[in-house]
Design a protein around this motif. Structure first.
Motif, PDB file in Angstrom:
ATOM      1  N   ASP A 107      35.503 -58.841  38.059  1.00  0.00           N
ATOM      2  CA  ASP A 107      36.583 -58.203  37.308  1.00  0.00           C
ATOM      3  C   ASP A 107      36.112 -57.245  36.227  1.00  0.00           C
ATOM      4  O   ASP A 107      36.818 -56.292  35.888  1.00  0.00           O
ATOM      5  N   SER A 108      34.933 -57.470  35.662  1.00  0.00           N
ATOM      6  CA  SER A 108      34.449 -56.574  34.601  1.00  0.00           C
ATOM      7  C   SER A 108      33.667 -55.385  35.148  1.00  0.00           C
ATOM      8  O   SER A 108      33.108 -54.595  34.386  1.00  0.00           O
ATOM      9  N   GLY A 109      33.627 -55.257  36.475  1.00  0.00           N
ATOM     10  CA  GLY A 109      33.040 -54.080  37.099  1.00  0.00           C
ATOM     11  C   GLY A 109      31.543 -54.174  37.342  1.00  0.00           C
ATOM     12  O   GLY A 109      30.879 -55.112  36.893  1.00  0.00           O
ATOM     13  N   PRO A 110      30.990 -53.188  38.059  1.00  0.00           N
ATOM     14  CA  PRO A 110      29.578 -53.213  38.469  1.00  0.00           C
ATOM     15  C   PRO A 110      28.574 -53.236  37.323  1.00  0.00           C
ATOM     16  O   PRO A 110      27.442 -53.674  37.503  1.00  0.00           O
ATOM     17  N   GLU A 111      28.971 -52.769  36.147  1.00  0.00           N
ATOM     18  CA  GLU A 111      28.031 -52.734  35.030  1.00  0.00           C
ATOM     19  C   GLU A 111      27.961 -54.050  34.270  1.00  0.00           C
ATOM     20  O   GLU A 111      27.031 -54.272  33.488  1.00  0.00           O
ATOM     21  N   SER A 112      28.948 -54.932  34.493  1.00  0.00           N
ATOM     22  CA  SER A 112      29.008 -56.166  33.714  1.00  0.00           C
ATOM     23  C   SER A 112      29.265 -57.420  34.542  1.00  0.00           C
ATOM     24  O   SER A 112      28.945 -58.529  34.086  1.00  0.00           O
ATOM     25  N   GLY A 113      29.875 -57.290  35.712  1.00  0.00           N
ATOM     26  CA  GLY A 113      30.196 -58.453  36.529  1.00  0.00           C
ATOM     27  C   GLY A 113      28.943 -59.168  37.006  1.00  0.00           C
ATOM     28  O   GLY A 113      28.037 -58.542  37.570  1.00  0.00           O
ATOM     29  N   LEU A 114      28.868 -60.469  36.803  1.00  0.00           N
ATOM     30  CA  LEU A 114      27.633 -61.202  37.069  1.00  0.00           C
ATOM     31  C   LEU A 114      27.246 -61.177  38.551  1.00  0.00           C
ATOM     32  O   LEU A 114      26.055 -61.176  38.880  1.00  0.00           O
TER      33      LEU A 114
END
Length: 422
Positions: A107-114
């Motif tokens: 959900d937080s996108g490719p830069e932050s999603g684990l």
């Protein structure tokens, strides 16, 4: 003549099934188009495989069947978009928290999603799901729409049946001897339960990384979460009597209402952000507004009312224990007036605990209690950011800075490179 009749009937049944599936896909397409026209962000309407495909991360969908007949959908990211080297083994399993699904890792996108970040680090990444959420509402014989027995589960059954089934499936599919396990909140507590109730399963995991791992909840600070859990406990007999067994499902009135209002950027950045802070604690600037707009399309993802009641019970005891049915039923089921505690000393897996000082759901006091009862804790790492809370684990834009390095440190110690291609 008889054979011809059977053939015609069979064709008709296949036609109706195909038509029904086609109608579902058409309805899904129309609903999505309508919501996009209303301003919903596209990512909030996509499922796991659709999201990963959108951002260039090919993924697979797998089906796991538990010993007691629950059918779970789990996912695998084949290779991270930024992974340039060989895939590392063994596989890494990510397990979500209460009322979440595997989508939380995206959900937080490719830069932050684990899920993205670990696959970019060249790990064979698997994202699990549990019974009762959006990806776990099927059964071999029970209909979740009509059969109360489908919903007669808590973390006990998830730990005793879902976790072993998912682990065994991954081991068999990849021909690996073991896995590495990352459990978020409930995803960690169900691991502890698995170790307590299913002998030998801890031996299949090289390292357990608990992210805000849940066990007892004696000192939970979140007043709002306590009120919600207590409401389910107080209403449990009534809800059961009128046929409400599912709690906060995806597509339910609560999720749909929140998603409708939070689709708006301004409302998401104000009201919806404040709502998340009520569940946990404030952490200004941690979650992007776009992440909030997306996560409400996937959360809450559902569980059983009985599971919510177990969480309510856990707020009022000083232990990590089985479901409390009352003294009489406890005597019949457990042979004691009170439900027995889960055996945390059975979690012999090398364990890393990562927690935050500002976590209002799984608070530092309960984290310390947990680590004191686990026999093989390698490190209890407390995030340096003093405002790091429980929901940050899944949704913060700071994941890559605040917890990823520690996760990769221990995964690296328990992994090796392989030349096997994917």
């Amino acid at each position: 003549m008889f054979s011809k009749g059977i053939f015609v009937v069979t064709l008709f049944i296949l036609y109706k099934i195909t038509l029904n599936n086609a109608n579902k896909e058409i309805q899904k397409y129309i609903d999505r188009k309508f919501k996009l026209h209303q301003g919903y962000p596209l990512d909030s309407l996509l499922n796991f495989t659709e999201l990963t495909a959108k951002y260039g991360y090919p993924s697979e969908e797998h089906t796991v069947v538990t010993e007691d007949g629950y059918i779970l959908t789990i996912f695998r990211i084949i290779r991270g978009k930024k992974c340039q080297g060989p895939i590392r083994s063994p596989p890494v399993l990510l397990m979500h928290g209460l009322l979440m699904s595997s989508d939380a890792w995206l959900d937080s996108g490719p830069e932050s999603g684990l899920a993205y970040l670990l696959s970019d680090a060249c790990y064979d990444l698997w994202a699990g799901n549990t019974r009762g959420n959006y990806y776990g509402k099927r059964h071999r014989t029970l209909n979740p729409e009509t059969d109360i027995d489908f919903w007669q589960f808590t973390v006990n059954e998830i730990g005793s049946f879902d976790m072993p089934a998912v682990i065994d499936y991954i081991l068999n599919y990849t021909s690996s001897e073991n896995i590495n396990y990352i459990g978020y909140s409930q995803g960690a507590s169900t691991y502890f339960i698995m170790c307590s109730e299913r002998k030998g399963y801890c031996d299949k995991v090289q390292v357990l990384i608990g992210l805000g791992p849940d066990s007892r909840n004696t000192y939970t600070k979140s007043i709002f979460s306590r009120l919600v859990a207590k409401a389910y406990q107080d209403l449990y007999p009534t809800l059961t009597e009128v046929g409400f067994y599912e709690a906060l499902p995806l597509g339910g009135i609560v999720q749909q209402t929140i998603a409708f209002f939070c689709r708006d950027f301004v409302i998401a950045d104000t009201f919806c952000r404040a709502l998340l802070s009520m569940f946990d604690s404030p952490h200004p600037g941690s979650a992007e507004t776009q992440t909030i707009r997306v996560l409400v399309g996937h959360f809450p993802a559902g569980t059983s009312v009985k599971n919510m009641v177990w969480y309510s019970q856990s707020l009022n005891v000083d232990d990590f224990q089985h479901f409390d049915y009352g003294t009489r039923a406890n005597m019949e089921l457990y042979g004691s007036l009170k439900p027995p505690a889960f055996n945390l000393s059975a979690t012999t897996t090398p364990t890393v605990v990562i927690s935050g000082k500002n976590d209002f759901l799984v608070v530092p006091a309960d984290q310390e209690w947990l680590t004191s009862h686990l026999p093989n804790v390698l490190e209890h790492y407390i995030v340096e950011d003093s405002l790091w809370n429980h929901l940050d684990i899944a949704y913060s834009k700071l994941t890559g800075k605040d917890i990823l390095p520690k996760i990769l440190e221990y995964l690296s110690k328990y992994s090796y490179e392989t030349d096997v291609g994917f």
